[in-house]
Design an enzyme around this catalytic site. Structure first.
Site, PDB file in Angstrom:
ATOM      1  N   ASP A  63       0.881  -1.169   0.000  1.00 29.68           N
ATOM      2  CA  ASP A  63       0.000   0.000   0.000  1.00 29.68           C
ATOM      3  C   ASP A  63       0.920   1.222   0.000  1.00 29.68           C
ATOM      4  OD1 ASP A  63      -1.593   2.164   0.597  1.00 29.68           O
ATOM      5  OD2 ASP A  63      -2.795   1.111   2.093  1.00 29.68           O
ATOM      6  N   SER A 142      -0.774  13.220 -14.795  1.00 29.41           N
ATOM      7  CA  SER A 142      -1.936  13.093 -15.676  1.00 29.41           C
ATOM      8  C   SER A 142      -2.066  14.355 -16.516  1.00 29.41           C
ATOM      9  CB  SER A 142      -3.192  12.927 -14.815  1.00 29.41           C
ATOM     10  OG  SER A 142      -4.359  13.121 -15.594  1.00 29.41           O
ATOM     11  N   TYR A 155      -8.491  14.632  -7.612  1.00 23.58           N
ATOM     12  CA  TYR A 155      -7.545  14.010  -8.550  1.00 23.58           C
ATOM     13  C   TYR A 155      -6.656  15.046  -9.235  1.00 23.58           C
ATOM     14  CZ  TYR A 155      -5.998  10.962 -12.376  1.00 23.58           C
ATOM     15  OH  TYR A 155      -5.241  10.240 -13.262  1.00 23.58           O
ATOM     16  N   LYS A 159      -2.572  15.494  -8.861  1.00 22.55           N
ATOM     17  CA  LYS A 159      -1.622  15.268  -9.958  1.00 22.55           C
ATOM     18  C   LYS A 159      -0.783  16.516 -10.234  1.00 22.55           C
ATOM     19  CE  LYS A 159      -2.569  10.963 -10.861  1.00 22.55           C
ATOM     20  NZ  LYS A 159      -1.558   9.906 -10.674  1.00 22.55           N
TER      21      LYS A 159
HETATM   22  N1  LIG Z   1      -6.049   5.517 -17.424  1.00 19.51           N
HETATM   23  C1  LIG Z   1      -5.956   6.784 -17.685  1.00 19.51           C
HETATM   24  O1  LIG Z   1      -6.642   7.279 -18.577  1.00 19.51           O
HETATM   25  C2  LIG Z   1      -4.979   7.663 -16.932  1.00 19.51           C
HETATM   26  C3  LIG Z   1      -4.800   8.971 -17.400  1.00 19.51           C
HETATM   27  C4  LIG Z   1      -3.902   9.796 -16.721  1.00 19.51           C
HETATM   28  C5  LIG Z   1      -3.219   9.322 -15.627  1.00 19.51           C
HETATM   29  N2  LIG Z   1      -3.418   8.047 -15.201  1.00 19.51           N
HETATM   30  C6  LIG Z   1      -2.641   7.624 -14.030  1.00 19.51           C
HETATM   31  O2  LIG Z   1      -1.954   6.434 -14.329  1.00 19.51           O
HETATM   32  C7  LIG Z   1      -1.793   5.649 -13.145  1.00 19.51           C
HETATM   33  C8  LIG Z   1      -2.314   4.233 -13.414  1.00 19.51           C
HETATM   34  O3  LIG Z   1      -3.687   4.326 -13.712  1.00 19.51           O
HETATM   35  P1  LIG Z   1      -4.494   3.166 -14.449  1.00 19.51           P
HETATM   36  O4  LIG Z   1      -5.320   3.815 -15.466  1.00 19.51           O
HETATM   37  O5  LIG Z   1      -3.583   2.064 -14.818  1.00 19.51           O
HETATM   38  O6  LIG Z   1      -5.470   2.762 -13.242  1.00 19.51           O
HETATM   39  P2  LIG Z   1      -5.902   1.333 -12.693  1.00 19.51           P
HETATM   40  O7  LIG Z   1      -6.967   1.619 -11.701  1.00 19.51           O
HETATM   41  O8  LIG Z   1      -6.162   0.390 -13.791  1.00 19.51           O
HETATM   42  O9  LIG Z   1      -4.564   0.853 -11.944  1.00 19.51           O
HETATM   43  C9  LIG Z   1      -4.091   1.508 -10.788  1.00 19.51           C
HETATM   44  C10 LIG Z   1      -3.404   0.479  -9.916  1.00 19.51           C
HETATM   45  O10 LIG Z   1      -2.996   1.145  -8.701  1.00 19.51           O
HETATM   46  C11 LIG Z   1      -3.304   0.264  -7.635  1.00 19.51           C
HETATM   47  N3  LIG Z   1      -3.478   0.999  -6.375  1.00 19.51           N
HETATM   48  C12 LIG Z   1      -4.534   1.758  -6.002  1.00 19.51           C
HETATM   49  N4  LIG Z   1      -4.343   2.200  -4.755  1.00 19.51           N
HETATM   50  C13 LIG Z   1      -3.145   1.721  -4.331  1.00 19.51           C
HETATM   51  C14 LIG Z   1      -2.403   1.834  -3.140  1.00 19.51           C
HETATM   52  N5  LIG Z   1      -2.854   2.524  -2.085  1.00 19.51           N
HETATM   53  N6  LIG Z   1      -1.195   1.219  -3.062  1.00 19.51           N
HETATM   54  C15 LIG Z   1      -0.737   0.495  -4.104  1.00 19.51           C
HETATM   55  N7  LIG Z   1      -1.402   0.328  -5.251  1.00 19.51           N
HETATM   56  C16 LIG Z   1      -2.587   0.945  -5.356  1.00 19.51           C
HETATM   57  C17 LIG Z   1      -4.597  -0.426  -8.058  1.00 19.51           C
HETATM   58  O11 LIG Z   1      -4.813  -1.605  -7.318  1.00 19.51           O
HETATM   59  C18 LIG Z   1      -4.350  -0.667  -9.532  1.00 19.51           C
HETATM   60  O12 LIG Z   1      -3.721  -1.893  -9.771  1.00 19.51           O
HETATM   61  C19 LIG Z   1      -2.554   6.379 -12.049  1.00 19.51           C
HETATM   62  O13 LIG Z   1      -1.662   7.143 -11.289  1.00 19.51           O
HETATM   63  C20 LIG Z   1      -3.490   7.289 -12.816  1.00 19.51           C
HETATM   64  O14 LIG Z   1      -3.860   8.413 -12.100  1.00 19.51           O
HETATM   65  C21 LIG Z   1      -4.284   7.207 -15.828  1.00 19.51           C
END
Ligand SMILES: NC(=O)c1ccc[n+]([C@@H]2O[C@H](COP(=O)([O-])OP(=O)(O)OC[C@H]3O[C@@H](n4cnc5c(N)ncnc54)[C@H](O)[C@@H]3O)[C@@H](O)[C@H]2O)c1
Length: 258
Positions: A63, A142, A155, A159
């Site tokens: 975590d 992001s 959020y 970021k």
């Molecule tokens: N998907 C998008 O469109 C997008 C766009 C911009 C930024 N992001 C960023 O990219 C990163 C990954 O996002 P994603 O789209 O793969 O999301 P996702 O929800 O598919 O994956 C996020 C992962 O983080 C893990 N997680 C959550 N809380 C946690 C904690 N306290 N400790 C450890 N792990 C934890 C989750 O279990 C999950 O496996 C994030 O930081 C997100 O903000 C995503």
């Protein structure tokens, strides 16, 4: 290929989505990878798949908001691989609520995972890397640092803070003469659970369709496309890149600028 041969990388939130794709790209480039996540079973399964592909990969339940968990992750990386060269702070959450709806507990939770988690990891990685010749830290921010929408109450600020934390850390390392580069990557909408809820038909939902239409490249990003940029920043090819923000958003942010 093999841009990261001999390097050791930690990727948080690596059980699925962008983190999983990034871990795979780093491994393909020759890195030994420690994947971490709160999702134990999903993380173990994904890690086993990487190992079956012939990569050196270990999973650690983690975590990112917990200091003791971070200490355990660092020790696990050192026990297995002997050093840490790359940290990707990728774990993140989004709770889509307006500023009127959001509770203080939810606001704090998003900041805790997205920002405090990134702070803890960056701090611990610097403490370790400065003694072993340096390294690269990549923090996943992001496009929402620039493209603000009402449902990103916690959020978007979290970021923006991740981007500035990355710069603070980068300038500190430069000033101290540590060979540690710190950069932030700013993905736009990508095909992951966070955005589509894992539903392949999400592109048919009117709001998602509208979002895609606004992207100059007319599609969402693929997780591996973010992983490729992280791999570049983590590699020696980016030796003069630090304190930078790199947008991986199909041109979305530029198209919103006045
Ligand atoms: N998907 C998008 O469109 C997008 C766009 C911009 C930024 N992001 C960023 O990219 C990163 C990954 O996002 P994603 O789209 O793969 O999301 P996702 O929800 O598919 O994956 C996020 C992962 O983080 C893990 N997680 C959550 N809380 C946690 C904690 N306290 N400790 C450890 N792990 C934890 C989750 O279990 C999950 O496996 C994030 O930081 C997100 O903000 C995503």
């Amino acid at each position: 290929m093999n841009r990261l041969e001999g390097k050791v990388a930690i990727v948080t939130g690596a059980a699925r989505g962008l983190g999983a794709a990034t871990a795979q790209v780093l491994a393909r480039e020759g890195a030994k990878v420690l994947l971490t996540d709160v999702l134990l079973e999903t993380g173990l399964n994904y890690c086993a798949m990487l190992a079956e592909q012939g990569h050196e990969a270990v999973f650690c339940e983690h975590d990112v908001t917990s200091e003791s968990d971070w200490d355990r992750v660092m020790s696990t990386a050192l026990e297995h691989f002997g050093r840490i060269d790359i940290l990707v702070n990728n774990a993140g959450i989004q709770l889509p609520q307006t500023i009127e709806e959001m509770s203080l507990a939810d606001f704090r939770r998003v900041l805790d995972v997205n920002l405090v988690g990134c702070f803890l990891g960056t701090q611990r990685a610097i403490r370790q890397m400065k003694n072993t010749g340096g390294g690269a830290i990549v923090n996943i921010a992001s496009n929402s640092t620039q493209t603000i929408v009402p449902l990103t109450t916690a959020y978007s600020p979290s970021k923006a803070a991740v981007a500035n934390l990355s710069k603070v850390a980068a300038l500190h390392c430069a000033k101290e003469g540590y060979a540690i580069r710190v950069n932030s990557v700013h993905p736009g909408p990508c095909e992951t659970d966070m955005l589509t809820g894992g539903d392949a038909r999400a592109a048919d939902i009117p709001q998602v369709r509208q979002l895609i239409d606004a992207i100059p490249l007319k599609r969402m990003g693929r997780p591996s496309e973010v992983g490729e940029v992280v791999a570049f920043l983590a590699s020696d090819a980016a030796s003069y890149v630090t304190a930078a923000e790199l947008f991986v958003d199909g041109g979305l942010t530029a198209s919103m600028m006045k």
